[in-house]
Structures are given as C-alpha cells and as structure tokens.
Design a protein around this motif. Structure first.
Motif, PDB file in Angstrom:
ATOM      1  N   THR A   4      15.939  -6.642 -14.680  1.00 17.60           N
ATOM      2  CA  THR A   4      15.852  -5.878 -13.442  1.00 17.60           C
ATOM      3  C   THR A   4      14.395  -5.840 -13.004  1.00 17.60           C
ATOM      4  O   THR A   4      13.532  -5.379 -13.752  1.00 17.60           O
ATOM      5  N   ILE A   5      14.118  -6.339 -11.816  1.00 14.60           N
ATOM      6  CA  ILE A   5      12.735  -6.440 -11.330  1.00 14.60           C
ATOM      7  C   ILE A   5      12.586  -5.614 -10.068  1.00 14.60           C
ATOM      8  O   ILE A   5      13.347  -5.768  -9.115  1.00 14.60           O
ATOM      9  N   GLU A   6      11.598  -4.741 -10.070  1.00 17.34           N
ATOM     10  CA  GLU A   6      11.303  -3.919  -8.894  1.00 17.34           C
ATOM     11  C   GLU A   6       9.861  -4.144  -8.466  1.00 17.34           C
ATOM     12  O   GLU A   6       8.934  -3.900  -9.245  1.00 17.34           O
ATOM     13  N   ILE A   7       9.664  -4.647  -7.262  1.00 19.65           N
ATOM     14  CA  ILE A   7       8.323  -4.787  -6.705  1.00 19.65           C
ATOM     15  C   ILE A   7       7.949  -3.450  -6.070  1.00 19.65           C
ATOM     16  O   ILE A   7       8.654  -2.955  -5.194  1.00 19.65           O
ATOM     17  N   GLN A   8       6.841  -2.865  -6.508  1.00 16.28           N
ATOM     18  CA  GLN A   8       6.491  -1.512  -6.103  1.00 16.28           C
ATOM     19  C   GLN A   8       5.426  -1.441  -5.009  1.00 16.28           C
ATOM     20  O   GLN A   8       5.059  -0.347  -4.585  1.00 16.28           O
ATOM     21  N   GLY A   9       4.936  -2.588  -4.569  1.00 13.54           N
ATOM     22  CA  GLY A   9       3.887  -2.594  -3.544  1.00 13.54           C
ATOM     23  C   GLY A   9       2.598  -3.183  -4.090  1.00 13.54           C
ATOM     24  O   GLY A   9       2.567  -3.757  -5.172  1.00 13.54           O
ATOM     25  N   PHE A  10       1.533  -3.031  -3.343  1.00 12.26           N
ATOM     26  CA  PHE A  10       0.252  -3.563  -3.799  1.00 12.26           C
ATOM     27  C   PHE A  10      -0.863  -2.576  -3.491  1.00 12.26           C
ATOM     28  O   PHE A  10      -0.716  -1.667  -2.687  1.00 12.26           O
ATOM     29  N   TRP A  11      -2.000  -2.772  -4.182  1.00 10.83           N
ATOM     30  CA  TRP A  11      -3.169  -1.928  -3.931  1.00 10.83           C
ATOM     31  C   TRP A  11      -4.407  -2.798  -3.756  1.00 10.83           C
ATOM     32  O   TRP A  11      -4.509  -3.890  -4.301  1.00 10.83           O
ATOM     33  N   PHE A  12      -5.317  -2.291  -2.951  1.00 12.00           N
ATOM     34  CA  PHE A  12      -6.562  -2.990  -2.605  1.00 12.00           C
ATOM     35  C   PHE A  12      -7.574  -2.873  -3.741  1.00 12.00           C
ATOM     36  O   PHE A  12      -7.751  -1.804  -4.318  1.00 12.00           O
ATOM     37  N   ASP A  13      -8.227  -3.987  -4.055  1.00 16.78           N
ATOM     38  CA  ASP A  13      -9.278  -3.990  -5.073  1.00 16.78           C
ATOM     39  C   ASP A  13     -10.652  -4.027  -4.405  1.00 16.78           C
ATOM     40  O   ASP A  13     -11.379  -3.048  -4.411  1.00 16.78           O
ATOM     41  N   HIS A  14     -11.021  -5.168  -3.814  1.00 21.56           N
ATOM     42  CA  HIS A  14     -12.306  -5.261  -3.123  1.00 21.56           C
ATOM     43  C   HIS A  14     -12.306  -6.475  -2.198  1.00 21.56           C
ATOM     44  O   HIS A  14     -11.463  -7.356  -2.311  1.00 21.56           O
ATOM     45  N   LEU A  63      -2.271  -2.043   3.727  1.00 24.57           N
ATOM     46  CA  LEU A  63      -1.431  -1.195   2.885  1.00 24.57           C
ATOM     47  C   LEU A  63      -0.031  -1.800   2.817  1.00 24.57           C
ATOM     48  O   LEU A  63       0.329  -2.654   3.630  1.00 24.57           O
ATOM     49  N   SER A  64       0.768  -1.336   1.844  1.00 30.78           N
ATOM     50  CA  SER A  64       2.089  -1.931   1.649  1.00 30.78           C
ATOM     51  C   SER A  64       3.210  -0.942   1.923  1.00 30.78           C
ATOM     52  O   SER A  64       3.087   0.257   1.656  1.00 30.78           O
ATOM     53  N   LYS A  65       4.295  -1.485   2.466  1.00 32.14           N
ATOM     54  CA  LYS A  65       5.516  -0.723   2.681  1.00 32.14           C
ATOM     55  C   LYS A  65       6.656  -1.586   2.144  1.00 32.14           C
ATOM     56  O   LYS A  65       6.928  -2.665   2.662  1.00 32.14           O
ATOM     57  N   VAL A  66       7.323  -1.104   1.085  1.00 28.26           N
ATOM     58  CA  VAL A  66       8.295  -1.919   0.361  1.00 28.26           C
ATOM     59  C   VAL A  66       9.716  -1.660   0.864  1.00 28.26           C
ATOM     60  O   VAL A  66      10.137  -0.504   1.007  1.00 28.26           O
ATOM     61  N   LYS A  85      15.796  -3.187  -0.557  1.00 28.94           N
ATOM     62  CA  LYS A  85      17.074  -3.795  -0.196  1.00 28.94           C
ATOM     63  C   LYS A  85      16.863  -5.148   0.467  1.00 28.94           C
ATOM     64  O   LYS A  85      17.574  -6.122   0.173  1.00 28.94           O
ATOM     65  N   GLY A  86      15.912  -5.221   1.353  1.00 26.65           N
ATOM     66  CA  GLY A  86      15.637  -6.478   2.047  1.00 26.65           C
ATOM     67  C   GLY A  86      14.734  -7.417   1.277  1.00 26.65           C
ATOM     68  O   GLY A  86      14.473  -8.533   1.721  1.00 26.65           O
ATOM     69  N   GLU A  87      14.243  -6.971   0.121  1.00 25.88           N
ATOM     70  CA  GLU A  87      13.339  -7.766  -0.722  1.00 25.88           C
ATOM     71  C   GLU A  87      12.129  -8.272   0.070  1.00 25.88           C
ATOM     72  O   GLU A  87      11.836  -9.463   0.119  1.00 25.88           O
ATOM     73  N   GLU A  88      11.439  -7.330   0.677  1.00 22.11           N
ATOM     74  CA  GLU A  88      10.248  -7.653   1.458  1.00 22.11           C
ATOM     75  C   GLU A  88       9.180  -6.586   1.245  1.00 22.11           C
ATOM     76  O   GLU A  88       9.488  -5.424   0.984  1.00 22.11           O
ATOM     77  N   VAL A  89       7.929  -7.015   1.367  1.00 20.85           N
ATOM     78  CA  VAL A  89       6.804  -6.087   1.375  1.00 20.85           C
ATOM     79  C   VAL A  89       6.085  -6.261   2.701  1.00 20.85           C
ATOM     80  O   VAL A  89       5.623  -7.354   3.035  1.00 20.85           O
ATOM     81  N   GLU A  90       6.012  -5.189   3.460  1.00 12.82           N
ATOM     82  CA  GLU A  90       5.371  -5.249   4.773  1.00 12.82           C
ATOM     83  C   GLU A  90       3.895  -4.873   4.655  1.00 12.82           C
ATOM     84  O   GLU A  90       3.539  -3.934   3.945  1.00 12.82           O
ATOM     85  N   PHE A  91       3.061  -5.627   5.378  1.00 14.70           N
ATOM     86  CA  PHE A  91       1.631  -5.331   5.439  1.00 14.70           C
ATOM     87  C   PHE A  91       1.368  -4.409   6.626  1.00 14.70           C
ATOM     88  O   PHE A  91       1.649  -4.769   7.765  1.00 14.70           O
ATOM     89  N   THR A  92       0.856  -3.236   6.348  1.00 13.11           N
ATOM     90  CA  THR A  92       0.505  -2.308   7.417  1.00 13.11           C
ATOM     91  C   THR A  92      -1.009  -2.114   7.424  1.00 13.11           C
ATOM     92  O   THR A  92      -1.691  -2.450   6.452  1.00 13.11           O
ATOM     93  N   PRO A 135       5.652 -11.606  14.083  1.00 16.19           N
ATOM     94  CA  PRO A 135       5.211 -10.226  14.316  1.00 16.19           C
ATOM     95  C   PRO A 135       5.521  -9.267  13.166  1.00 16.19           C
ATOM     96  O   PRO A 135       5.141  -8.117  13.203  1.00 16.19           O
ATOM     97  N   LYS A 136       6.275  -9.743  12.133  1.00 11.43           N
ATOM     98  CA  LYS A 136       6.742  -8.818  11.098  1.00 11.43           C
ATOM     99  C   LYS A 136       5.692  -8.541  10.030  1.00 11.43           C
ATOM    100  O   LYS A 136       5.642  -7.461   9.454  1.00 11.43           O
ATOM    101  N   PHE A 137       4.864  -9.554   9.709  1.00 10.15           N
ATOM    102  CA  PHE A 137       3.826  -9.418   8.685  1.00 10.15           C
ATOM    103  C   PHE A 137       4.414  -8.914   7.365  1.00 10.15           C
ATOM    104  O   PHE A 137       4.002  -7.909   6.807  1.00 10.15           O
ATOM    105  N   LYS A 138       5.430  -9.679   6.898  1.00 11.57           N
ATOM    106  CA  LYS A 138       6.114  -9.298   5.666  1.00 11.57           C
ATOM    107  C   LYS A 138       6.074 -10.436   4.645  1.00 11.57           C
ATOM    108  O   LYS A 138       6.083 -11.608   5.009  1.00 11.57           O
ATOM    109  N   LEU A 139       6.018 -10.048   3.368  1.00  8.73           N
ATOM    110  CA  LEU A 139       6.050 -10.999   2.260  1.00  8.73           C
ATOM    111  C   LEU A 139       7.423 -10.934   1.601  1.00  8.73           C
ATOM    112  O   LEU A 139       7.778  -9.902   1.021  1.00  8.73           O
ATOM    113  N   PRO A 140       8.238 -12.022   1.673  1.00 14.21           N
ATOM    114  CA  PRO A 140       9.504 -12.042   0.939  1.00 14.21           C
ATOM    115  C   PRO A 140       9.221 -12.030  -0.564  1.00 14.21           C
ATOM    116  O   PRO A 140       8.292 -12.699  -1.037  1.00 14.21           O
TER     117      PRO A 140
END
Length: 225
Positions: free
Chosen positions: A184-194, A69-72, A75-82, A111-116
């Motif tokens: 203006t670009i906003e990354i909103q997270g990601f969703w699982f497909d298969h 799952l994603s946590k955006v 401000k830090g321009e990162e997406v964390e994988f949870t 240990p952060k598991f984040k995508l810049p």
C-alpha cells in the motif's frame, strides 16, 4: 656662570612642557570632540542606510522567488503544484527525479500543474522490494522521501522568471508478509528544501542528495492474530 646656564635650561624645559601641554589640551577641545562625534554619527547613519537598503533589496528578491506547495489528490493519484503567493503564477515546469525514478521525469503543464503519481508508485514498489525483505507474521511500514529538482518558469507581477529548486516527495508504504503482494503506497506531498543555482546540473544535485541522504524510516508492525 654654570648656575645661569642650568637655570636657563630648566626654564626652557618648563616652557616647552607648558607649550606641549597647551597643544595637548587644544586637541581635546569641545569643538574637536564635537567634530569627531559628528563624523562618527555620519558614518553610523550611512552604514545603517546601506544595511536597510540591502535588506530591502534582499526582501524584494526573496518575494520574487517562487516556492511551490503541494495539494494531494489520493483518489485521482495526482499531486498539484500550488503557489506560495497570490502574485506568482506558474507557466510551466520540468521535474527531475534520481535513479531509479526517472520514468516520472517530465513537464508539469498548464493549466492543471499536476504530477501523476501512478508511475512513481510503480517505481517505488520495485525499489522497495529490492531493498527490503518480508517477514512472516509482520507488516513493514516505511516512511521515506524522494528528492527531486523542479525547474520552473513563472510570472511575478507581469515579469517572467525562471528558478531551479530542490524538493522532497514524501511517501508512506505498508508491505505485507507475502512476497510479491502489492504494498500500500500513499504519496503524502512534497516539501521545499532550497533553491539551486540556475546553472547547476539537476542530475548532479540529485546524485549527491540521494546517495548521501538518509531517506528511509521503517518499523515492523505485527499482524493481529
């Protein structure tokens, strides 16, 4: 003499008919019916037990499959994988994007598991500029998704596993009327497909999805005068 033969033949026919009827009746005795029912019940019981066992095994296998799952952090321009489970912990992962976003390919590290997201924002800006024209007096709002493949290595209840899965990174972009002005670009997270087969090629899977998919939604918004 002829009558005696006909009577004897008739008597024999009747006796055979009676004998056949007795044999037929014997087939449908209570004991036979109970035997058939017992066999049928045993078959149904075995089928139910196997079905229940198969479902249990399938459920156990599904519990072992990680879905991230994603946590955006805007401000830090990162997406964390949870993780989707308290019993699953990511160890490392590798992310693959389709062209023209391959500059963002790389490891998701402990240990952060984040995508810049800074690089993918720049790639997304270049891509959208090549696909869309500006319109005087209007802003263009674009909602879209970028597919990516995540090859992840994780631990489930003390045992390590690997899995390959397809996800979609969601974005929202606003482009002004002036050519060359920064959108203006906003990354909103990601969703699982298969999940993919572990031996599938990420590039081939992404090529199929990216070229055949409809990933862009856009609309014009008039500037207030």
């Amino acid at each position: 003499m002829g009558n005696k033969k006909r009577n004897a033949k008739k008597k024999s026919t009747i006796q055979n008919s009676v004998s056949h009827q007795k044999e037929k009746n014997n087939v449908f005795t209570l004991a036979n019916i109970m035997t058939v029912l017992a066999v049928l019940a045993a078959f149904l019981s075995a089928w139910y037990a196997k079905t229940t066992y198969d479902l249990a095994i399938e459920q156990q296998n599904d519990e072992k499959k990680a879905v991230w799952l994603s946590k955006v952090d805007q401000k830090g321009e990162e997406v964390e994988f949870t993780t989707n489970s308290d019993t699953i912990a990511m160890q490392t992962a590798y992310i693959t994007f389709p062209e023209p976003f391959t500059d963002s390919n790389g490891e998701i590290l402990f240990p952060k598991f984040k995508l810049p997201t800074a690089v993918i924002k720049m790639d997304l800006e270049d891509y959208l500029e090549s696909q869309h024209l500006r319109k005087k007096g209007y802003a263009k709002v674009i909602e879209g998704q970028i597919p990516f493949v995540l090859q992840s290595y994780y631990v489930f209840k003390g045992t390590s596993y690997s899995i390959q899965s397809l996800y979609h990174l969601r974005y929202l972009v606003t482009m002004g009327e002036e050519e060359g002005s920064f959108p203006t670009i906003e990354i909103q997270g990601f969703w699982f497909d298969h999940h993919l087969d572990i031996n599938d090629s990420p590039k081939e899977a992404l090529k199929t999805v990216w070229e055949n998919g409809n990933y862009k939604k856009e609309y014009w918004s008039k500037f207030a005068q």
